[in-house]
Design an enzyme around this catalytic site. Sequence first.
Site, PDB file in Angstrom:
ATOM      1  N   GLU A   1       0.840  -1.196   0.000  1.00 16.09           N
ATOM      2  CA  GLU A   1       0.000   0.000   0.000  1.00 16.09           C
ATOM      3  C   GLU A   1       0.877   1.248   0.000  1.00 16.09           C
ATOM      4  OE1 GLU A   1      -3.638   1.919   2.686  1.00 16.09           O
ATOM      5  OE2 GLU A   1      -2.177   0.599   3.654  1.00 16.09           O
TER       6      GLU A   1
ATOM      7  N   LYS B   1      -9.639   2.774  -2.437  1.00 10.78           N
ATOM      8  CA  LYS B   1      -9.875   2.177  -1.126  1.00 10.78           C
ATOM      9  C   LYS B   1     -11.231   2.598  -0.561  1.00 10.78           C
ATOM     10  CE  LYS B   1      -7.450   1.749   3.349  1.00 10.78           C
ATOM     11  NZ  LYS B   1      -6.294   2.261   4.121  1.00 10.78           N
TER      12      LYS B   1
ATOM     13  N   CYS C   1      -5.672  -2.797   2.509  1.00  8.51           N
ATOM     14  CA  CYS C   1      -5.425  -2.701   3.944  1.00  8.51           C
ATOM     15  C   CYS C   1      -6.691  -2.794   4.813  1.00  8.51           C
ATOM     16  CB  CYS C   1      -4.639  -1.421   4.232  1.00  8.51           C
ATOM     17  SG  CYS C   1      -3.716  -1.468   5.802  1.00  8.51           S
TER      18      CYS C   1
END
Length: 259
Positions: free
Chosen positions: A44, A110, A144
């Site tokens: 990430e 994300k 994540c």
Amino acid sequence: MSNTLNIALLQTDLTWENPEKNRLHFSEKIDAITAQVDIIVLPEMFTSGFTMHPSSVAETMDGETISWLKTTAAKKQSAITGSLVIKENDNYYNRMVFVHPNGMVEHYDKRHTFTLAGEDKIYTSGNKKIIVNYKGWKICPLVCYDLRFPVWSRNSDHYDVLIYVASWPTVRMLAWDTLLRARAIENMSYCVGVNRIGTDANNHEYSGHSAVYDVLGERMDSIPYSVEAVEIVTLNKEDITFNRNKFSFLADQDQFSIT
């Protein structure tokens, strides 16, 4: 279409907010890969570390890093994926890109921005899950904090591989290890997680724990903790088919929609 998929996991330290230095570092790691791989997975925010100062590192989809990814993908004849800070329409995104060898770029923003670090106040959250079709495989890219929310990764798309890229700190490593395995088991999918190592400018420590799990939750890799490592893991489509036919768990999923 390929019955197997060779995935290279790059577990590395990152130089804080220095895209050029990080690109050079990854170039060295990628150039050292001599085997033919199908996908190279970076962590990430691989150009900067998990920064809450996007203005200093943000790029566009026509910027240097995307150009570097396209050149590298073509050179290695391998797809490359990872997330970086992208500015678009005056918004900042923690954007995971999937760059095909032919230069085509797909992206996922994300969805679950990390409120504990204030990511939600700085970055715009994505609202669309994507499925990448590559060499006959269906791949779901996530980032994540998305790992904590199983509804978002729910395998209603019959994907074959989940890929998580992360900056997941050592202090919460038990959750990372546990949830990666859980996502593989509940979705009857390969689950790949690539996490960084090292210590960032905020003194957060990262110990990697990058891993690959098969559709039954068995770990397939031997990546060591807390050190830089590159490992290639081979996924097999027949393994997915065999186990989904034997254990038809996905057919018993609850039916609901996500808003």
